[in-house]
Design an enzyme around this catalytic site. Structure first.
Site, short mmCIF file in Angstrom:
data_model
loop_
_atom_site.label_atom_id
_atom_site.label_comp_id
_atom_site.label_asym_id
_atom_site.label_seq_id
_atom_site.Cartn_x
_atom_site.Cartn_y
_atom_site.Cartn_z
CB CYS A 77 15.73 66.72 101.43
SG CYS A 77 14.35 66.46 100.30
CG HIS A 179 13.16 64.99 105.24
ND1 HIS A 179 13.56 66.31 105.22
CD2 HIS A 179 12.60 64.74 104.04
CE1 HIS A 179 13.23 66.84 104.04
NE2 HIS A 179 12.65 65.91 103.32
CD GLU A 181 14.53 66.69 108.83
OE1 GLU A 181 13.88 67.22 107.89
OE2 GLU A 181 15.55 66.00 108.63
#
Length: 197
Positions: A77, A179, A181
């Site tokens: 990001c 993202h 994650e």
């Protein structure tokens, strides 16, 4: 394997730690140059604003450190945007690993797309070991108002208003705008592939 997450007062670190934990890896959050240099893998995440993030990095000379790293580095990001040359966000000179401009989305007046882009979007043109066993058109979670333009370093593309770089790669530097994650199984696979580099 020692995996370091660079601390630079940009949010999002906890979710990265949780994702690493799910893969059986303990991440170390630090801005200590020696710890960062000694790591096997370095993750450079971030949610925040470019100029204040760059100021924090420069004050601690982490800007020079990051660009000189030889082990695999993953920007996420804001981390990806800071690895680029320049960002339109407060006219910020960034780290310059990728010779790429970061620009603000300009949504046409008649376009219903909101800025920032928040939510799931698919990625295409997947091209590098980061995306091994990740299907074309996989959906990833994005939150951003700025994007990296398409370039020779682009290894995945997304479309929101325009086509832009969803991922970049140059030598040992990898970067994703989304993202991983927070992107379910496919995102987890991308992190796993990075840790295997």
């Amino acid at each position: 394997m020692k995996t370091v997450i660079i601390k630079y007062n940009a949010g999002n670190i906890r979710s990265v730690l949780f994702a690493l934990d799910r893969l059986g890896v303990e991440g170390v959050v630090t801005d200590n140059p020696e710890e960062i240099k000694a790591a096997d893998k370095v993750i450079f995440p971030g949610v925040g604003e470019a100029s204040s993030a760059m100021r924090y990095l420069k004050e601690r000379k982490l800007d020079q450190l990051i660009t000189g790293l030889k082990q695999p580095v993953l920007g996420i990001c804001l981390g990806m945007q800071l690895l680029c040359q320049h960002s339109e966000e407060n006219d910020t000179n960034c780290l310059g690993v990728f010779d790429v401009e970061v620009k603000r989305f300009q949504s046409p007046v008649d376009n219903l797309l909101k800025i920032p882009q928040i939510g799931w979007n698919n990625i295409t043109g997947l091209y590098c070991t980061l995306f091994e066993h990740v299907p074309e058109n996989s959906y990833m979670y994005f939150v951003h108002s700025y994007y990296a333009a398409l370039s020779p370093y682009t290894v995945a593309t997304a479309n929101y208003v325009i086509n832009y770089s969803a991922a970049l790669q140059k030598d040992n530097f990898y970067a994703v705008q989304f993202h991983p994650e927070k992107s379910a199984g496919e995102g987890q696979k991308i992190l796993e592939n990075f840790l295997k580099l």
